[in-house]
Design a protein around this motif. Sequence first.
Motif, PDB file in Angstrom:
ATOM      1  N   LEU A   1       5.758   3.025  13.737  1.00  0.00           N
ATOM      2  CA  LEU A   1       6.272   4.365  13.427  1.00  0.00           C
ATOM      3  C   LEU A   1       6.603   4.493  11.946  1.00  0.00           C
ATOM      4  N   LEU A   2       7.306   3.517  11.387  1.00  0.00           N
ATOM      5  CA  LEU A   2       7.693   3.583   9.971  1.00  0.00           C
ATOM      6  C   LEU A   2       6.467   3.541   9.060  1.00  0.00           C
ATOM      7  N   VAL A   3       5.521   2.665   9.370  1.00  0.00           N
ATOM      8  CA  VAL A   3       4.288   2.586   8.580  1.00  0.00           C
ATOM      9  C   VAL A   3       3.551   3.919   8.622  1.00  0.00           C
ATOM     10  N   SER A   4       3.471   4.523   9.794  1.00  0.00           N
ATOM     11  CA  SER A   4       2.723   5.763   9.957  1.00  0.00           C
ATOM     12  C   SER A   4       3.402   6.931   9.255  1.00  0.00           C
ATOM     13  N   VAL A   5       4.729   6.998   9.324  1.00  0.00           N
ATOM     14  CA  VAL A   5       5.457   8.064   8.625  1.00  0.00           C
ATOM     15  C   VAL A   5       5.289   7.930   7.120  1.00  0.00           C
ATOM     16  N   ALA A   6       5.423   6.705   6.602  1.00  0.00           N
ATOM     17  CA  ALA A   6       5.254   6.477   5.164  1.00  0.00           C
ATOM     18  C   ALA A   6       3.834   6.817   4.729  1.00  0.00           C
ATOM     19  N   ALA A   7       2.844   6.423   5.530  1.00  0.00           N
ATOM     20  CA  ALA A   7       1.448   6.700   5.186  1.00  0.00           C
ATOM     21  C   ALA A   7       1.148   8.193   5.258  1.00  0.00           C
ATOM     22  N   LEU A   8       1.795   8.887   6.192  1.00  0.00           N
ATOM     23  CA  LEU A   8       1.601  10.340   6.304  1.00  0.00           C
ATOM     24  C   LEU A   8       2.168  11.047   5.075  1.00  0.00           C
ATOM     25  N   ARG A   9       3.289  10.567   4.571  1.00  0.00           N
ATOM     26  CA  ARG A   9       3.916  11.184   3.396  1.00  0.00           C
ATOM     27  C   ARG A   9       3.135  10.914   2.114  1.00  0.00           C
ATOM     28  N   THR A  10       2.479   9.780   2.044  1.00  0.00           N
ATOM     29  CA  THR A  10       1.786   9.386   0.810  1.00  0.00           C
ATOM     30  C   THR A  10       0.280   9.583   0.872  1.00  0.00           C
ATOM     31  N   ALA A  11      -0.257   9.920   2.038  1.00  0.00           N
ATOM     32  CA  ALA A  11      -1.706  10.030   2.238  1.00  0.00           C
ATOM     33  C   ALA A  11      -2.418   8.725   1.906  1.00  0.00           C
ATOM     34  N   ALA A  12      -1.729   7.596   2.134  1.00  0.00           N
ATOM     35  CA  ALA A  12      -2.314   6.291   1.845  1.00  0.00           C
ATOM     36  C   ALA A  12      -3.243   5.803   2.943  1.00  0.00           C
ATOM     37  N   LEU A  13      -3.204   6.490   4.099  1.00  0.00           N
ATOM     38  CA  LEU A  13      -4.095   6.175   5.211  1.00  0.00           C
ATOM     39  C   LEU A  13      -4.568   7.499   5.810  1.00  0.00           C
ATOM     40  N   PRO A  14      -5.662   7.504   6.559  1.00  0.00           N
ATOM     41  CA  PRO A  14      -6.156   8.745   7.155  1.00  0.00           C
ATOM     42  C   PRO A  14      -5.093   9.441   8.006  1.00  0.00           C
ATOM     43  N   LYS A  15      -5.032  10.758   7.920  1.00  0.00           N
ATOM     44  CA  LYS A  15      -4.001  11.532   8.611  1.00  0.00           C
ATOM     45  C   LYS A  15      -4.050  11.333  10.123  1.00  0.00           C
TER      46      LYS A  15
ATOM     47  N   ARG B   1       0.817  -1.210   0.000  1.00  0.00           N
ATOM     48  CA  ARG B   1       0.000   0.000   0.000  1.00  0.00           C
ATOM     49  C   ARG B   1       0.859   1.271   0.000  1.00  0.00           C
ATOM     50  N   LEU B   2       2.042   1.183   0.574  1.00  0.00           N
ATOM     51  CA  LEU B   2       2.878   2.366   0.783  1.00  0.00           C
ATOM     52  C   LEU B   2       4.049   2.461  -0.191  1.00  0.00           C
ATOM     53  N   THR B   3       3.945   1.806  -1.333  1.00  0.00           N
ATOM     54  CA  THR B   3       5.090   1.741  -2.245  1.00  0.00           C
ATOM     55  C   THR B   3       5.442   3.062  -2.902  1.00  0.00           C
ATOM     56  N   SER B   4       4.611   4.083  -2.790  1.00  0.00           N
ATOM     57  CA  SER B   4       4.998   5.380  -3.326  1.00  0.00           C
ATOM     58  C   SER B   4       5.978   6.089  -2.389  1.00  0.00           C
ATOM     59  N   SER B   5       6.242   5.489  -1.215  1.00  0.00           N
ATOM     60  CA  SER B   5       7.346   5.911  -0.350  1.00  0.00           C
ATOM     61  C   SER B   5       8.242   4.693  -0.156  1.00  0.00           C
ATOM     62  N   PRO B   6       8.951   4.292  -1.226  1.00  0.00           N
ATOM     63  CA  PRO B   6       9.583   2.967  -1.270  1.00  0.00           C
ATOM     64  C   PRO B   6      10.604   2.693  -0.182  1.00  0.00           C
ATOM     65  N   GLY B   7      11.440   3.679   0.144  1.00  0.00           N
ATOM     66  CA  GLY B   7      12.472   3.430   1.142  1.00  0.00           C
ATOM     67  C   GLY B   7      11.906   3.118   2.510  1.00  0.00           C
ATOM     68  N   ILE B   8      11.039   3.988   3.001  1.00  0.00           N
ATOM     69  CA  ILE B   8      10.453   3.794   4.338  1.00  0.00           C
ATOM     70  C   ILE B   8       9.556   2.560   4.340  1.00  0.00           C
ATOM     71  N   ALA B   9       8.803   2.362   3.258  1.00  0.00           N
ATOM     72  CA  ALA B   9       7.904   1.212   3.177  1.00  0.00           C
ATOM     73  C   ALA B   9       8.687  -0.096   3.234  1.00  0.00           C
ATOM     74  N   ALA B  10       9.823  -0.140   2.545  1.00  0.00           N
ATOM     75  CA  ALA B  10      10.630  -1.360   2.520  1.00  0.00           C
ATOM     76  C   ALA B  10      11.221  -1.657   3.896  1.00  0.00           C
ATOM     77  N   VAL B  11      11.778  -0.629   4.547  1.00  0.00           N
ATOM     78  CA  VAL B  11      12.340  -0.835   5.880  1.00  0.00           C
ATOM     79  C   VAL B  11      11.245  -1.257   6.857  1.00  0.00           C
ATOM     80  N   GLY B  12      10.089  -0.584   6.778  1.00  0.00           N
ATOM     81  CA  GLY B  12       8.972  -0.945   7.639  1.00  0.00           C
ATOM     82  C   GLY B  12       8.506  -2.373   7.400  1.00  0.00           C
ATOM     83  N   GLY B  13       8.442  -2.768   6.128  1.00  0.00           N
ATOM     84  CA  GLY B  13       8.027  -4.126   5.811  1.00  0.00           C
ATOM     85  C   GLY B  13       8.975  -5.164   6.376  1.00  0.00           C
ATOM     86  N   VAL B  14      10.273  -4.915   6.266  1.00  0.00           N
ATOM     87  CA  VAL B  14      11.271  -5.851   6.791  1.00  0.00           C
ATOM     88  C   VAL B  14      11.179  -5.930   8.316  1.00  0.00           C
ATOM     89  N   VAL B  15      11.049  -4.776   8.970  1.00  0.00           N
ATOM     90  CA  VAL B  15      10.924  -4.762  10.435  1.00  0.00           C
ATOM     91  C   VAL B  15       9.670  -5.522  10.872  1.00  0.00           C
TER      92      VAL B  15
END
Length: 251
Positions: free
Chosen positions: A177-191, A102-116
């Motif tokens: 934290l990583l999921v929320s930061v990535a979602a905040l940057r991409t607006a992929a989830l409610p603010k 869902r958060l792939t438009s912020s690939p770096g943070i999304a990838a690190v968050g996914g691995v964690v």
Amino acid sequence: MHVHISNRSKVSTSATDPQDREALAYARQQRAGGVAALYIAAAYLVAMPYFLIVSDYKNLVDPAQKVTSLVANQNSMYVMYLASYVVLGVVLAALALALWKRLTSSPGIAAVGGVVGLIWAGMLVASGLVFNYGAAAVIELHATSPAQAVSAWQAIEPVADALSSGQGELLGGLWVLLVSVAALRTAALPKALNWLGILIGIAGIASVIPPLLDAVYVFGLLEIVWLIWLGIVMFRTRASEQSQGQPVSPQ
């Protein structure tokens, strides 16, 4: 003319089918992630009163009392650890992958968050397996030698606790934290959901500092709210939404 139009229609449908299938697959993955989030929240809601009130295991300090509690509650405790650690870990992995997508438009943070998230999921599964296998061996040993059973449990329990982040929620807090930061940057989830997640993540990370260990309760309680909210949002995902982390309705 009729044949010509029909052929053009078939070609057009054929050209858009891969995109339609991709969108449908994305929506299904997100809905599955939503179900996963709701399962985790439900597992927490059932496990917390069980361990704190029904079995009282988490409040015990004396090793002998802990082994006595294991023997007295062996079947129910086995089921609870299976549901709230082993199965939960597998379900958490599915949620982590769905959010990663869902958060792939912020690939770096999304990838690190996914691995964690996947590492955290794997450790929870390992913790549940170690606890259940070790408890079974200790219960069997207790029938013939209670003193040896207590000694064995003193060696096994710290391993299970360490795998489940018993001294703070570093991995869980970092993942949220990583999921929320990535979602905040991409607006992929409610603010508002994202800001709540940032608060939860900070509380989880802070809980690894010994004087701030009680922050783990803030993490745990607010995470339930976050998971329920997240599960509802993801479950409502439509096939018409973009699969590359495009903005969704921010209500």
